[in-house]
Structures are given as structure tokens and as C-alpha cells.
Motif scaffolding. Structure first.
Motif, PDB file in Angstrom:
ATOM      1  N   PRO A 256       0.832  -1.187  -0.032  1.00  0.00           N
ATOM      2  CA  PRO A 256      -0.018   0.023  -0.052  1.00  0.00           C
ATOM      3  C   PRO A 256       0.837   1.294   0.051  1.00  0.00           C
ATOM      4  N   THR A 257       0.603   2.004  -0.771  1.00  0.00           N
ATOM      5  CA  THR A 257       1.138   3.507  -0.744  1.00  0.00           C
ATOM      6  C   THR A 257       0.071   4.498  -0.365  1.00  0.00           C
ATOM      7  N   LYS A 258       0.456   5.759  -0.450  1.00  0.00           N
ATOM      8  CA  LYS A 258      -0.452   6.769  -0.020  1.00  0.00           C
ATOM      9  C   LYS A 258      -1.748   6.920  -0.777  1.00  0.00           C
ATOM     10  N   ASP A 259      -1.642   6.859  -2.219  1.00  0.00           N
ATOM     11  CA  ASP A 259      -2.662   6.779  -3.025  1.00  0.00           C
ATOM     12  C   ASP A 259      -2.970   5.504  -3.818  1.00  0.00           C
ATOM     13  N   ASN A 260      -2.408   4.678  -3.505  1.00  0.00           N
ATOM     14  CA  ASN A 260      -2.822   3.488  -4.371  1.00  0.00           C
ATOM     15  C   ASN A 260      -2.339   2.136  -3.515  1.00  0.00           C
ATOM     16  N   LEU A 261      -2.259   0.916  -4.350  1.00  0.00           N
ATOM     17  CA  LEU A 261      -1.969  -0.163  -3.963  1.00  0.00           C
ATOM     18  C   LEU A 261      -1.192  -0.890  -5.117  1.00  0.00           C
ATOM     19  N   GLN A 262       0.024  -0.835  -4.751  1.00  0.00           N
ATOM     20  CA  GLN A 262       1.212  -1.135  -5.612  1.00  0.00           C
ATOM     21  C   GLN A 262       1.391  -2.810  -5.637  1.00  0.00           C
ATOM     22  N   ILE A 263       1.524  -3.665  -6.671  1.00  0.00           N
ATOM     23  CA  ILE A 263       1.759  -4.957  -6.697  1.00  0.00           C
ATOM     24  C   ILE A 263       3.014  -5.254  -7.597  1.00  0.00           C
ATOM     25  N   ARG A 264       3.727  -6.160  -7.011  1.00  0.00           N
ATOM     26  CA  ARG A 264       4.801  -6.563  -7.734  1.00  0.00           C
ATOM     27  C   ARG A 264       5.082  -8.024  -7.861  1.00  0.00           C
ATOM     28  N   TYR A 265       5.653  -8.723  -8.710  1.00  0.00           N
ATOM     29  CA  TYR A 265       5.956  -9.919  -8.849  1.00  0.00           C
ATOM     30  C   TYR A 265       7.529 -10.182  -8.806  1.00  0.00           C
ATOM     31  N   ARG A 266       7.891 -11.058  -8.273  1.00  0.00           N
ATOM     32  CA  ARG A 266       9.394 -11.653  -8.368  1.00  0.00           C
ATOM     33  C   ARG A 266       9.386 -12.848  -9.458  1.00  0.00           C
ATOM     34  N   ILE A 267       9.903 -12.245 -10.490  1.00  0.00           N
ATOM     35  CA  ILE A 267      10.331 -13.178 -11.686  1.00  0.00           C
ATOM     36  C   ILE A 267      11.829 -13.298 -12.122  1.00  0.00           C
ATOM     37  N   ASP A 268      12.213 -14.476 -11.763  1.00  0.00           N
ATOM     38  CA  ASP A 268      13.482 -14.983 -12.206  1.00  0.00           C
ATOM     39  C   ASP A 268      14.532 -14.235 -11.263  1.00  0.00           C
ATOM     40  N   GLY A 269      14.104 -13.888  -9.970  1.00  0.00           N
ATOM     41  CA  GLY A 269      14.829 -13.208  -9.021  1.00  0.00           C
ATOM     42  C   GLY A 269      14.739 -11.806  -9.278  1.00  0.00           C
ATOM     43  N   GLN A 270      14.084 -11.182 -10.184  1.00  0.00           N
ATOM     44  CA  GLN A 270      13.834  -9.617 -10.320  1.00  0.00           C
ATOM     45  C   GLN A 270      12.296  -9.215  -9.871  1.00  0.00           C
ATOM     46  N   LEU A 271      12.379  -8.026  -9.516  1.00  0.00           N
ATOM     47  CA  LEU A 271      10.865  -7.630  -8.992  1.00  0.00           C
ATOM     48  C   LEU A 271      10.587  -6.678 -10.155  1.00  0.00           C
ATOM     49  N   VAL A 272       9.339  -7.063 -10.478  1.00  0.00           N
ATOM     50  CA  VAL A 272       8.709  -6.506 -11.808  1.00  0.00           C
ATOM     51  C   VAL A 272       7.266  -5.677 -11.271  1.00  0.00           C
ATOM     52  N   PHE A 273       6.850  -4.820 -11.747  1.00  0.00           N
ATOM     53  CA  PHE A 273       5.684  -3.992 -11.505  1.00  0.00           C
ATOM     54  C   PHE A 273       4.549  -4.835 -12.393  1.00  0.00           C
ATOM     55  N   VAL A 274       3.212  -4.843 -11.588  1.00  0.00           N
ATOM     56  CA  VAL A 274       2.292  -5.347 -12.169  1.00  0.00           C
ATOM     57  C   VAL A 274       1.297  -4.208 -12.639  1.00  0.00           C
ATOM     58  N   ASN A 275       1.071  -4.293 -13.903  1.00  0.00           N
ATOM     59  CA  ASN A 275      -0.103  -3.210 -14.258  1.00  0.00           C
ATOM     60  C   ASN A 275      -1.268  -3.431 -13.563  1.00  0.00           C
ATOM     61  N   VAL A 276      -1.862  -2.609 -12.799  1.00  0.00           N
ATOM     62  CA  VAL A 276      -3.127  -2.841 -12.328  1.00  0.00           C
ATOM     63  C   VAL A 276      -4.106  -1.703 -12.496  1.00  0.00           C
ATOM     64  N   PRO A 277      -5.500  -2.027 -12.402  1.00  0.00           N
ATOM     65  CA  PRO A 277      -6.415  -0.938 -12.669  1.00  0.00           C
ATOM     66  C   PRO A 277      -6.534   0.212 -11.862  1.00  0.00           C
TER      67      PRO A 277
END
Length: 556
Positions: free
Chosen positions: A186-207
Motif C-alpha cells: 500500500p502507498t499513500k494513493d494506491n495499492l502497488q503490486i509486484r511479482y518476483r520473476i527470475d529473481g527480479q521484481l517486476v511491477f504489475v500493471n493494475v487498474p
């Protein structure tokens, strides 16, 4: 169409639109691209390999229609000004349109539809990139009537159903993307979601509208994990036994209070994930021979070391599978059990009832084992019992958290284990890391600047003559601007320190990790960096990946 029988046609039309062309391709045993061309010819629809989506696709048709019909408004050599005056809209879809689709496009946009065909997977991916993972879950209703759904989810039952669908889609997409972890932050204005893929964090594009139900999403995950949803001040741990399609997941949940709400991490343990053999984890031939030689011994301790997420459990599992025979009784104590191995007695620790590594290990010794695998040596008590087990005729496999192989010896000394016991019990220490494996289809050989290569070799501690003949190295093809696209999966890089008389003497003298490492290298130990360089030369990974581990062991 395509000489389909009525039963075959009905079977395909009952599938979601995105799945129809792949199903037809399977039925006709043809690649999707060829099948798409054939469908286009039979329906007189032009097939597009690429397409440009309009800047604001929902200006003409609502997202519910885009998702339901799996279609997108595209530019057809028209400017924005021309689009305003035209009474025709160009749309791309993955399956020939039905009459009701034309009716709905005309009803909501006032325009006549001009249809094009394209790969349904590309269309689905484009929709996801444009609108975010789980967008469809937050939309209600179909197209059988003109009713509109309140976007504020005033009905609590509707909101709960939407949240459940959204979480399911996030987990399903994580499996498709081969993610090992999902982070809800959770951030101030949103909910950030990230995947860890092959050891790297990747932002998930969310609505964009996710922020209004972020509290409901966090609460729903806690309910699924049987956690206390009213407790938001303290961290909590739980687990979810989750079934999705043909996948049985054991999901470990961790909550942690932050400034803007609870951060939740999900570790995805897929019970059907691939189990690697000793030949597949990335060991070079001579290192594998050294390991197999120690594994064949009746007693001793073999340690695998590295940070969290470096593949230690996968390596231990490969060792267990290598020595698993009917003549050997193997017992493991793990946290968690990541791989199930047939014929092996596996135990999950349960700290809440006092069953930790030390307690379990003490009782395992009464079970007449030949081989014991301990998930991790965390404290002096576990280390002492493991050493005692080794000295009384058992082979013990375990992990420990240190930066390199020599550091594992001094770590045991720091636990107040007598050096002569360490020297007598330890047979081998293997340090490892994971690097991303190059995708053969999405990587290419490229010229490498001589100055840069020299700099890398010097930083990695590799002699210049090792690359005297090298002009090109395989690198990810980043023509699309996405460097991650050139990788798929990971491979291990290792250094194997094997105990011998000289190493034994240094251990007894309480020598530093630096002295132990220097002697081991002098005796022929290949460092993690050198192992990585061998993988680079073989085209398994890139030089950029190996450079991330350039400093391992140098500080000691």
C-alpha cells in the motif's frame, strides 16, 4: 468454416473468444499463425501482425465490451481528427465477429465496425498492459441488456465477489509469468503490486480504480490465510492451500504493518513445479564429480550456502534425488517442504508446538537414518547435533547463510563450535547464486567492446588470456526496449570447497575466511565468478548478469 462438424463448431463456440483460435489450431494440428491466416482467408478478414491501439480506446467502446469481445479499437491510417468525423470504427479481434458484436459496437459508438484479425494472445496481452491485470474482475455485467453497473460497488456482495475474482486473476497471472512471490504494497494513493520473476521484481500493471478497494483486497487475503483481520499493528504469518486449474499451490503469507497500511507478501510454492536433477542445476562437470564423490560417502556434512532465494533448497533436493535408493533411509526436516520426493521421509517444522530444527534433528537420530537433510543450520544447538550426527556415521546435508563457501566455516566458529569438530565433520561447502538464463529465441551474439570486456574480467578476477579469442558474446536482444525479454528461467553458478589435510589444518588454527578461500583457490577451487564466466562463454547467461556477483568473497 474449415469443414468443421456441427459438434466441433459448437464445442469451439462454447469457449471464451480468446481460447477459440488456439483450440482450433490444436484440433487441426497447425501453428496458430497459419491457422489465423486460414481463418482470415475463409472469412475475408485482413490479418494484422501488429496494430496500434487508439490512445483512448474506451472513448468509443466501454472496457466491458473490450474484455467480453476481446477486441481493441485501432488506428487504420487515420488521424484523431479523421476518427472524429468517420462513422466507421476499426477493431481488431482474435476470432471472427458475431452479429451481436456488430450490433453492440454500433449501439454504443454510433459507428459501423470494420474488423481485423490478430493473434488472440497478443490482443489479450495488449488489453492487460493497457488496463492492468485483473481489470475484468472489477467490472460487472455482460452485454445481453443495456443496464449499467454502479462503479462504486455499493452492493457489498458485488464488491466481495469482485475482490475474490481480482485476487484469483493476480495469482493466475503470477503462475503464467513464473513468479515466485507476489507483493501487495500500500502507498499513500494506491495499492502497488509486484511479482518476483527470475529473481527480479517486476511491477504489475493494475487498474487505476484499485485504490478504492485496497483495504478489501488486503482483508480478503488475510481471511484466506485464516489471519486476524482486526489486528493491523503486528506482523502475522499464515498459509493458503490454493487450487487453480491443475495447479496445487501452497502459498505462504506474511503481513507487515507500514505507514499506509499492511504490506502482504505471498510466496508461491507450486507442488507441481519442476524438480531438477544434479545434471540440470548448472554444475560444471568437474564440480559435479567432486560433489558426487562426497555424496557417495557414508558420513560427513555437506553445506550449501548463499542468501535467501539463491536456490539452496533446489540444490539440496537434487542431491537427495541423486542418492535416493531403496538401500538408504533418508529423513528430512524442512521449512517449508518445497519439493516432495518419493521414498523420502519429509518433515515440516512447527515452531508453535516446539518442533524446530534442533528438536526434530535430535529425534531423527533415533529413527535409524542413513542420510539426514536439515533445512537450515540457524543456531549452535542445531549445528552441534548435526556435527554429532556426522561423527556418528550419518551423512548430513544442510544450508547456512553466508556470502561464500569459506565464510560457512567461520560462521560455525562464530556459533562457538570447536574448530577441531568442524574440521572433522565438514566434507564440503558449496556456495551458489542464481543468474537469469538467456532465452535462445530472444537473445543474440553481439560484438563486445574490448575495453569493457577487460574491465569485466578484471572486476571478476579472471585472467585476460581467458578471453583472448572472444569477440562476441550472447546478450539479450533488447530491440524492443525490454531487457528482461531476453531471459527465461535461471541457472546456478557455484564454488565448491572440499575439505582436505591443508584446509583441515587451517580450520583447526581458526584461520580467517580469507585465508581459507585463498588456499582453496590455490588448490584449484573455481570461484562463483569463474563459474559464471564459463556459463557466459557457453551462452547460458550474459556478462551483465555475472557482473552482479563480482564482489563475492572480495571483502574477506
Amino acid at each position: 468454416m474449415l469443414d468443421l462438424s456441427p459438434d466441433e463448431l459448437q464445442q469451439i463456440n462454447e469457449l471464451p473468444r480468446a481460447e477459440r483460435l488456439p483450440a482450433l489450431a490444436d484440433l487441426r494440428e497447425k501453428p496458430i499463425k497459419k491457422m489465423l491466416k486460414t481463418v482470415g482467408e475463409e472469412t475475408s478478414l485482413e490479418v494484422l501482425d501488429q496494430f496500434d491501439v487508439q490512445e483512448n480506446p474506451t472513448r468509443l467502446i466501454p472496457f466491458r465490451m473490450i474484455n467480453e469481445f476481446q477486441c481493441l479499437p485501432i488506428f487504420n491510417n487515420q488521424s484523431e481528427e479523421e476518427l472524429e468525423t468517420l462513422n466507421e470504427i476499426s477493431l481488431v479481434t482474435g476470432w471472427p465477429p458475431e452479429k451481436r458484436m456488430n450490433k453492440w459496437v454500433n449501439a454504443v459508438s454510433g459507428c459501423k465496425a470494420k474488423w481485423y484479425l490478430a493473434d488472440p494472445e497478443l490482443i489479450e496481452k495488449t488489453i492487460q498492459q493497457r488496463f492492468g491485470v485483473g481489470s475484468a474482475s472489477l467490472e460487472e455485467g455482460g452485454f445481453d441488456d443495456f443496464s449499467e453497473v454502479d462503479p462504486n460497488f455499493e452492493d457489498e456482495e458485488d464488491q466481495n465477489a469482485a475482490v475474490i475474482r481480482f485476487i484469483n486473476e493476480i495469482i493466475e497471472q503470477a503462475l503464467i509469468d513464473r513468479a515466485t512471490d507476489i507483493h501487495f504494497e500500500p502507498t499513500k494513493d494506491n495499492l502497488q503490486i509486484r511479482y518476483r520473476i527470475d529473481g527480479q521484481l517486476v511491477f504489475v500493471n493494475v487498474p487505476e480504480n484499485l485504490v478504492r478497494i485496497k483495504g478489501a483486497i488486503i482483508s480478503r487475503i488475510k481471511i484466506m490465510a485464516r489471519l486476524n483481520i482486526s489486528e493491523k499493528r503486528r506482523p502475522q504469518d499464515g498459509r493458503i492451500n490454493y487450487q487453480l486449474g491443475g495447479n496445487d499451490l501452497d502459498i505462504r503469507i506474511s503481513t507487515f504493518p507500514t505507514m499506509y497500511g499492511e504490506s502482504i507478501s505471498l510466496r508461491l510454492l507450486n507442488q507441481k513445479q519442476q524438480m531438477f536433477t544434479l545434471d540440470e542445476i548448472g554444475l560444471l562437470n568437474d564440480d559435479q564429480e567432486k560433489i558426487e564423490k562426497v555424496l557417495s560417502r557414508p558420513h560427513g556434512i555437506m553445506l550449501v550456502t548463499g542468501p535467501t532465494g539463491s536456490g539452496k533448497s533446489t540444490t539440496l533436493n537434487a542431491f537427495i534425488r541423486n542418492i535416493n535408493t531403496p538401500e538408504r533411509r533418508i529423513i528430512t526436516v524442512e521449512d517449508p517442504i518445497e519439493y516432495e520426493v518419493e521414498g523420502v521421509n519429509q518433515t515440516q517444522i512447527k515452531p508453535e508446538i516446539g518442533l524446530n530444527f534442533a528438536t526434530a534433528l535430535r529425534h531423527i537420530l533415533r529413527q535409524d537414518p542413513d542420510v539426514i537433510m536439515v533445512g537450515e543450520i540457524r543456531d549452535r544447538e542445531t549445528a552441534e547435533i548435526a556435527i554429532r550426527a556426522s561423527l556418528t556415521g550419518h551423512m548430513v546435508l544442510s544450508t547456512i547463510h553466508t556470502n561464500d563457501s569459506a565464510g560457512a566455516i567461520t560462521r560455525l566458529t562464530d556459533m562457538d563450535i570447536e574448530p577441531f569438530l568442524i574440521a572433522s565433520a565438514i566434507e564440503q561447502v558449496i556456495a551458489q547464486r542464481l543468474v537469469r538464463r538467456l532465452d535462445n529465441k530472444l537473445s543474440r551474439k553481439a560484438e563486445i567492446a574490448e575495453e569493457y570486456l577487460e574491465f569485466c574480467l578484471k572486476t571478476l578476477g579472471i585472467k585476460k588470456k581467458e578471453a583472448s579469442h572472444i569477440k562476441k558474446l550472447r546478450e539479450p536482444d533488447i530491440t524492443d526496449g525490454n531487457a528482461k525479454a531476453g531471459y527465461r528461467g535461471r541457472v546456478g553458478i557455484f564454488e565448491v570447497l572440499t575439505n582436505n589435510d591443508e584446509i583441515h589444518e587451517l580450520i583447526v588454527k581458526r584461520s580467517t575466511a580469507k585465508d581459507l578461500r585463498t588456499l582453496a583457490i590455490k588448490q584449484g577451487m573455481r570461484t562463483i565468478q569463474q563459474c559464471g564466466w564459463e556459463h557466459v562463454k557457453a551462452g547460458k547467461t550474459s556478462l551483465t548478469e555475472i557482473m552482479r556477483y563480482a564482489e563475492i568473497g572480495s571483502e574477506q
